[in-house]
Write a protein that holds these residues in place. Sequence first.
Motif: not given
Length: 194
Positions: A29, A33, A68, A77, A143, A148-149, A153-154, A166-168
């Motif tokens: 996490m 990024s 988001n 989500c 994405s 984005v994986s 993700e935000t 970048h927060h996973i």
Amino acid sequence: MRKLMFYVPLVLFLTLALFLLSGLFSNPMERESVTTNKPLPAFSLPDLMQPAQRWQPEQLRGETFLLNVWGTWCPTCNAELSYMTELKQQGVKIIGLYYVLPVDPLLGESFDLTMLQADVSNKLQQRGNPYQFNILDADRSLSLDLGVSGAPETFIVDSNGIVREHHIGDINPQVWRNKLAPLYQKWRQQDGSQ
């Protein structure tokens, strides 16, 4: 020569073992990024609910916001929607980037925007709607450009359109309080000083 034949495989084995061991103790996490401290990638994508409206990075500037990445198919989500709705009520600006699952025409699948809009409307009515609007990323081009994986993700994007965080994973009270809120507030304060 015999010693060399013994030490080369040993060194290779130890190198591989150290590499794999480091992965055991890393936090997926918290990976680096590729987009942090860079402008949002160029895009021109439709609004999910009003496809005639197209969104581009320039239109999103002026105020710090959360971008988001989500989908109705994603249980995590769905779980974060109610808490993010509380954040919206507290004045946090959140824009959705709808992550469409791929369809395979060979299996008889096709993309149905009307069905997707109904599904999104139902989900947001049930769980809460934290979004100002949702950008439809049907081919996942934005994405992919953002690195984005998966979902959720935000990203925290500042008023100049620069990605600052970048927060996973999901946004929950602990993640918001301990990680994202201080960064969001920092960039919001800078909005006022510009």
